[in-house]
Design a protein around this motif. Sequence first.
Motif, PDB file in Angstrom:
ATOM      1  N   LYS A  56       0.794  -1.229   0.000  1.00 38.04           N
ATOM      2  CA  LYS A  56       0.000   0.000   0.000  1.00 38.04           C
ATOM      3  C   LYS A  56       0.833   1.289   0.000  1.00 38.04           C
ATOM      4  O   LYS A  56       0.384   2.329   0.451  1.00 38.04           O
ATOM      5  N   LEU A  57       2.059   1.204  -0.464  1.00 35.82           N
ATOM      6  CA  LEU A  57       2.885   2.404  -0.542  1.00 35.82           C
ATOM      7  C   LEU A  57       3.440   2.487  -1.958  1.00 35.82           C
ATOM      8  O   LEU A  57       4.391   1.794  -2.310  1.00 35.82           O
ATOM      9  N   GLY A  58       2.830   3.332  -2.761  1.00 35.05           N
ATOM     10  CA  GLY A  58       3.242   3.478  -4.153  1.00 35.05           C
ATOM     11  C   GLY A  58       4.469   4.347  -4.309  1.00 35.05           C
ATOM     12  O   GLY A  58       5.036   4.858  -3.338  1.00 35.05           O
ATOM     13  N   GLU A  59       4.870   4.534  -5.549  1.00 36.69           N
ATOM     14  CA  GLU A  59       6.078   5.303  -5.856  1.00 36.69           C
ATOM     15  C   GLU A  59       5.951   6.765  -5.417  1.00 36.69           C
ATOM     16  O   GLU A  59       6.891   7.339  -4.863  1.00 36.69           O
ATOM     17  N   LYS A  60       4.775   7.367  -5.643  1.00 34.63           N
ATOM     18  CA  LYS A  60       4.562   8.769  -5.271  1.00 34.63           C
ATOM     19  C   LYS A  60       4.619   8.916  -3.746  1.00 34.63           C
ATOM     20  O   LYS A  60       5.278   9.829  -3.227  1.00 34.63           O
ATOM     21  N   SER A  61       3.960   8.016  -3.024  1.00 35.71           N
ATOM     22  CA  SER A  61       3.979   8.057  -1.560  1.00 35.71           C
ATOM     23  C   SER A  61       5.391   7.842  -1.028  1.00 35.71           C
ATOM     24  O   SER A  61       5.807   8.486  -0.066  1.00 35.71           O
ATOM     25  N   ALA A  62       6.121   6.931  -1.657  1.00 35.98           N
ATOM     26  CA  ALA A  62       7.507   6.669  -1.253  1.00 35.98           C
ATOM     27  C   ALA A  62       8.366   7.913  -1.457  1.00 35.98           C
ATOM     28  O   ALA A  62       9.183   8.264  -0.599  1.00 35.98           O
ATOM     29  N   SER A  63       8.180   8.602  -2.591  1.00 33.98           N
ATOM     30  CA  SER A  63       8.925   9.840  -2.858  1.00 33.98           C
ATOM     31  C   SER A  63       8.603  10.908  -1.822  1.00 33.98           C
ATOM     32  O   SER A  63       9.506  11.596  -1.332  1.00 33.98           O
ATOM     33  N   ASN A  64       7.315  11.053  -1.519  1.00 33.95           N
ATOM     34  CA  ASN A  64       6.900  12.038  -0.512  1.00 33.95           C
ATOM     35  C   ASN A  64       7.501  11.716   0.855  1.00 33.95           C
ATOM     36  O   ASN A  64       7.921  12.621   1.578  1.00 33.95           O
ATOM     37  N   LEU A  65       7.535  10.439   1.192  1.00 36.93           N
ATOM     38  CA  LEU A  65       8.085  10.038   2.485  1.00 36.93           C
ATOM     39  C   LEU A  65       9.586  10.300   2.550  1.00 36.93           C
ATOM     40  O   LEU A  65      10.091  10.813   3.558  1.00 36.93           O
ATOM     41  N   ILE A  66      10.295  10.009   1.478  1.00 41.17           N
ATOM     42  CA  ILE A  66      11.742  10.297   1.431  1.00 41.17           C
ATOM     43  C   ILE A  66      11.965  11.799   1.583  1.00 41.17           C
ATOM     44  O   ILE A  66      12.867  12.238   2.307  1.00 41.17           O
ATOM     45  N   SER A  67      11.141  12.620   0.950  1.00 38.81           N
ATOM     46  CA  SER A  67      11.256  14.082   1.078  1.00 38.81           C
ATOM     47  C   SER A  67      10.997  14.529   2.514  1.00 38.81           C
ATOM     48  O   SER A  67      11.706  15.408   3.031  1.00 38.81           O
ATOM     49  N   ALA A  68       9.999  13.943   3.146  1.00 34.40           N
ATOM     50  CA  ALA A  68       9.678  14.299   4.528  1.00 34.40           C
ATOM     51  C   ALA A  68      10.817  13.896   5.472  1.00 34.40           C
ATOM     52  O   ALA A  68      11.174  14.646   6.387  1.00 34.40           O
ATOM     53  N   ILE A  69      11.406  12.730   5.229  1.00 33.23           N
ATOM     54  CA  ILE A  69      12.543  12.283   6.044  1.00 33.23           C
ATOM     55  C   ILE A  69      13.714  13.240   5.849  1.00 33.23           C
ATOM     56  O   ILE A  69      14.349  13.667   6.819  1.00 33.23           O
ATOM     57  N   GLU A  70      13.972  13.602   4.604  1.00 35.38           N
ATOM     58  CA  GLU A  70      15.085  14.515   4.294  1.00 35.38           C
ATOM     59  C   GLU A  70      14.888  15.875   4.959  1.00 35.38           C
ATOM     60  O   GLU A  70      15.811  16.434   5.554  1.00 35.38           O
ATOM     61  N   SER A  71      13.672  16.417   4.884  1.00 38.45           N
ATOM     62  CA  SER A  71      13.448  17.745   5.469  1.00 38.45           C
ATOM     63  C   SER A  71      13.483  17.716   6.995  1.00 38.45           C
ATOM     64  O   SER A  71      13.751  18.734   7.631  1.00 38.45           O
TER      65      SER A  71
END
Length: 174
Positions: A79-94
């Motif tokens: 239940k974690l698609g590519e867009k959600s994964a990208s958003n999560l990586i961005s949130a972790i980075e910020s």
Amino acid sequence: CPICGARVVRENDEAAMRCSGNECPAQLQRNIEHFVSRDAMDIDGLGPAIIEKLLEKKLIAATADLYTLKKEELSGLDKLGEKSASNLISAIESSKNRHLANLIYALGIRQVGLGAAKTLAAHFKSLDALIIADMTTLSEIDDIGPVTAQSIKDYFAEPQNLENIERLKSCGVN
């Protein structure tokens, strides 16, 4: 403990009973949930279900491991698609640039809430200065009494906590 089988203890003057196991999976999950919460590192989109999956798949074993996750690993979770994964990586980075008070609070030091974390950050200005602070210095700070000071010293006396902090620094967490 119903999860890991370690002894459960109750600290003096506390109502809560706590697992004494350092390797308890339930404690690890709860610690990571606290670390990513809004008042701590504020990693939006990283909720209990995803944390549980990351732990199950052995993609993380400590909070510092969050900063080594790759988009491909996340998009492979249920239940974690590519867009959600990208958003999560961005949130972790910020989250790497959160205020020192948020990081101190995120560490989950017993007796240290967000208010105490703000006081400690204002006084010490760096995590390294807090780590080496002695009991006298800690106890003399407004709103930091002897019980909280002892909790802080106990936390930084644990090698695995210091190792996790070093790993957080090496991942770029300020």
